[in-house]
Design a protein around this motif. Structure first.
Motif, mmCIF file in Angstrom:
data_model
loop_
_atom_site.group_PDB
_atom_site.id
_atom_site.type_symbol
_atom_site.label_atom_id
_atom_site.label_comp_id
_atom_site.label_asym_id
_atom_site.label_seq_id
_atom_site.Cartn_x
_atom_site.Cartn_y
_atom_site.Cartn_z
ATOM 1 N N VAL A 78 94.213 5.351 75.518
ATOM 2 C CA VAL A 78 94.214 6.818 75.432
ATOM 3 C C VAL A 78 95.408 7.292 74.611
ATOM 4 C CG1 VAL A 78 94.400 8.962 76.751
ATOM 5 C CG2 VAL A 78 92.940 7.101 77.585
ATOM 6 N N LYS A 79 96.561 6.699 74.844
ATOM 7 C CA LYS A 79 97.757 7.075 74.082
ATOM 8 C C LYS A 79 97.577 6.781 72.601
ATOM 9 C CE LYS A 79 102.772 6.330 73.902
ATOM 10 N NZ LYS A 79 103.921 5.586 74.502
ATOM 11 N N LEU A 80 97.013 5.610 72.297
ATOM 12 C CA LEU A 80 96.772 5.229 70.904
ATOM 13 C C LEU A 80 95.875 6.238 70.200
ATOM 14 C CD1 LEU A 80 96.932 3.058 68.621
ATOM 15 C CD2 LEU A 80 94.902 2.017 69.647
ATOM 16 N N VAL A 81 94.783 6.604 70.843
ATOM 17 C CA VAL A 81 93.826 7.526 70.224
ATOM 18 C C VAL A 81 94.435 8.904 70.020
ATOM 19 C CG1 VAL A 81 91.615 8.705 70.540
ATOM 20 C CG2 VAL A 81 91.816 6.263 71.079
ATOM 21 N N THR A 82 95.182 9.379 70.996
ATOM 22 C CA THR A 82 95.751 10.731 70.864
ATOM 23 C C THR A 82 96.852 10.790 69.810
ATOM 24 O OG1 THR A 82 97.235 10.277 72.742
ATOM 25 C CG2 THR A 82 95.173 11.436 73.221
ATOM 26 N N LEU A 114 85.479 10.504 83.047
ATOM 27 C CA LEU A 114 84.991 10.761 81.700
ATOM 28 C C LEU A 114 85.202 12.216 81.290
ATOM 29 C CD1 LEU A 114 81.741 8.616 81.869
ATOM 30 C CD2 LEU A 114 83.784 8.116 80.517
ATOM 31 N N SER A 115 85.024 13.127 82.224
ATOM 32 C CA SER A 115 85.254 14.549 81.921
ATOM 33 C C SER A 115 86.724 14.794 81.570
ATOM 34 C CB SER A 115 84.848 15.417 83.109
ATOM 35 O OG SER A 115 83.463 15.295 83.381
ATOM 36 N N ASP A 116 87.616 14.174 82.317
ATOM 37 C CA ASP A 116 89.052 14.314 82.033
ATOM 38 C C ASP A 116 89.394 13.729 80.667
ATOM 39 O OD1 ASP A 116 89.428 15.524 84.481
ATOM 40 O OD2 ASP A 116 90.244 13.732 85.462
ATOM 41 N N LEU A 117 88.800 12.594 80.341
ATOM 42 C CA LEU A 117 89.067 11.963 79.053
ATOM 43 C C LEU A 117 88.549 12.817 77.900
ATOM 44 C CD1 LEU A 117 88.134 8.316 80.049
ATOM 45 C CD2 LEU A 117 90.405 9.075 79.310
ATOM 46 N N VAL A 118 87.369 13.373 78.063
ATOM 47 C CA VAL A 118 86.827 14.252 77.023
ATOM 48 C C VAL A 118 87.769 15.416 76.771
ATOM 49 C CG1 VAL A 118 84.966 15.874 76.473
ATOM 50 C CG2 VAL A 118 84.408 13.621 77.410
ATOM 51 N N GLU A 119 88.293 15.991 77.838
ATOM 52 C CA GLU A 119 89.222 17.111 77.688
ATOM 53 C C GLU A 119 90.487 16.680 76.948
ATOM 54 O OE1 GLU A 119 91.542 20.434 80.477
ATOM 55 O OE2 GLU A 119 90.072 19.057 81.363
ATOM 56 N N ILE A 120 91.004 15.503 77.276
ATOM 57 C CA ILE A 120 92.204 14.991 76.603
ATOM 58 C C ILE A 120 91.949 14.795 75.111
ATOM 59 C CG2 ILE A 120 93.699 12.959 76.371
ATOM 60 C CD1 ILE A 120 93.433 12.638 79.446
ATOM 61 N N HIS A 122 89.501 16.051 73.233
ATOM 62 C CA HIS A 122 89.218 17.320 72.559
ATOM 63 C C HIS A 122 90.501 18.083 72.266
ATOM 64 C CE1 HIS A 122 84.668 17.838 73.681
ATOM 65 N NE2 HIS A 122 84.884 16.878 72.809
ATOM 66 N N SER A 123 91.453 18.006 73.167
ATOM 67 C CA SER A 123 92.746 18.665 72.940
ATOM 68 C C SER A 123 93.463 18.082 71.728
ATOM 69 C CB SER A 123 93.634 18.528 74.185
ATOM 70 O OG SER A 123 93.065 19.223 75.288
ATOM 71 N N ALA A 124 93.159 16.807 71.443
ATOM 72 C CA ALA A 124 93.748 16.142 70.274
ATOM 73 C C ALA A 124 92.873 16.304 69.031
ATOM 74 C CB ALA A 124 93.961 14.658 70.569
ATOM 75 N N GLY A 125 91.766 17.028 69.161
ATOM 76 C CA GLY A 125 90.877 17.259 68.024
ATOM 77 C C GLY A 125 90.004 16.076 67.675
ATOM 78 N N VAL A 126 89.683 15.240 68.666
ATOM 79 C CA VAL A 126 88.909 14.016 68.426
ATOM 80 C C VAL A 126 87.508 14.160 69.019
ATOM 81 C CG1 VAL A 126 88.801 11.524 68.774
ATOM 82 C CG2 VAL A 126 91.029 12.649 68.497
#
Length: 238
Positions: A78-82, A114-120, A122-126
């Motif tokens: 998650v950190k890598l992607v953001t 999964l909902s929490d991850l989507v929010e994370i 999306h906040s990063a524009g991914v």
């Protein structure tokens, strides 16, 4: 139009076998784009047996098409992607030591995660995609997470294709229609090849993208990378 994203994991596996930089995956990614690929996919795993974390950072500035990072959403992933902010992240439920992706998410059982991850993301524009099978209720649950797309796990299609292609593709047609009705884009991947891709593409509606690695790289050993990508793109021609 259905895009072709080339998964370059197998190229990294070959490079890692000698501990040097041959083949150079940055050059391979650039060449894939030059030869017509619409995107590049990588799947970094914790043991770095193919794509390494450093590769992801090195690839980001040189990829001119779409960059898709897929993997299990560990804290490090998650950190890598953001940080990298690729065009798309594809979430797969792999165990850390998995040889390859072998099943989609049980979305209802993991819907909060999964909902929490989507929010994370999306906040990063991914743009966010969830790897799933063809179960319709599971796909509807994926839509409830707020995800942008699903990626359909296509090994069952590939396994059945030789004996009954119509039977093999039927659940994927139904799944893609259900996803579209739920507001989801549709990607697909796993064991798609020059043998079965054209039929899949012609029959499955609303297909945004296919991600292909193993078969494509194997074909390139015989045909060359440029010719191979051209042939895969022909399979996706309307």
């Amino acid at each position: 139009m259905t895009n072709l994203s080339v998964n370059i994991n197998k190229v990294a596996t070959l490079r890692n076998a000698r501990g040097e930089n041959v083949p150079n995956i940055l050059q391979v990614a650039t060449d894939c784009e030059l030869f017509g690929a619409d995107g590049i996919t990588v799947h970094p795993r914790p043991d770095e047996r193919h794509i390494k974390k450093a590769d992801v950072f090195d690839l980001r500035p040189i990829i001119k098409t779409e960059f898709n990072i897929e993997g299990f959403p560990s804290e490090d992933f998650v950190k890598l992607v953001t940080i990298v902010k690729p065009s798309q992240v594809t979430l797969v439920p792999d165990a850390p030591d998995a040889l390859t992706s072998s099943a989609g998410w049980d979305v209802p059982a993991n819907i909060e995660l999964l909902s929490d991850l989507v929010e994370i993301f999306h906040s990063a524009g991914v743009r966010t995609s969830i790897f799933v099978g063809t179960d319709i209720e599971n796909i509807k649950a994926a839509a409830r997470t707020g995800a942008d797309r699903i990626e359909l796990y296509t090994k069952p299609y590939a396994d059945l294709y030789e004996s009954s292609r119509e039977k093999a593709v039927k659940p994927f047609i139904e799944a893609s229609i259900a996803a579209h009705k739920a507001g989801l884009g549709v990607n697909a991947g796993h064991d798609l090849s020059l043998k079965n891709l054209e039929f899949f593409h012609k029959n499955v509606p609303f297909l945004n993208e296919v991600s292909i690695g193993h078969a494509l790289i194997c074909d390139a050993l015989y045909l060359g990378l440029k010719e191979t990508i051209c042939r895969y793109k022909e399979c996706l021609a309307d």
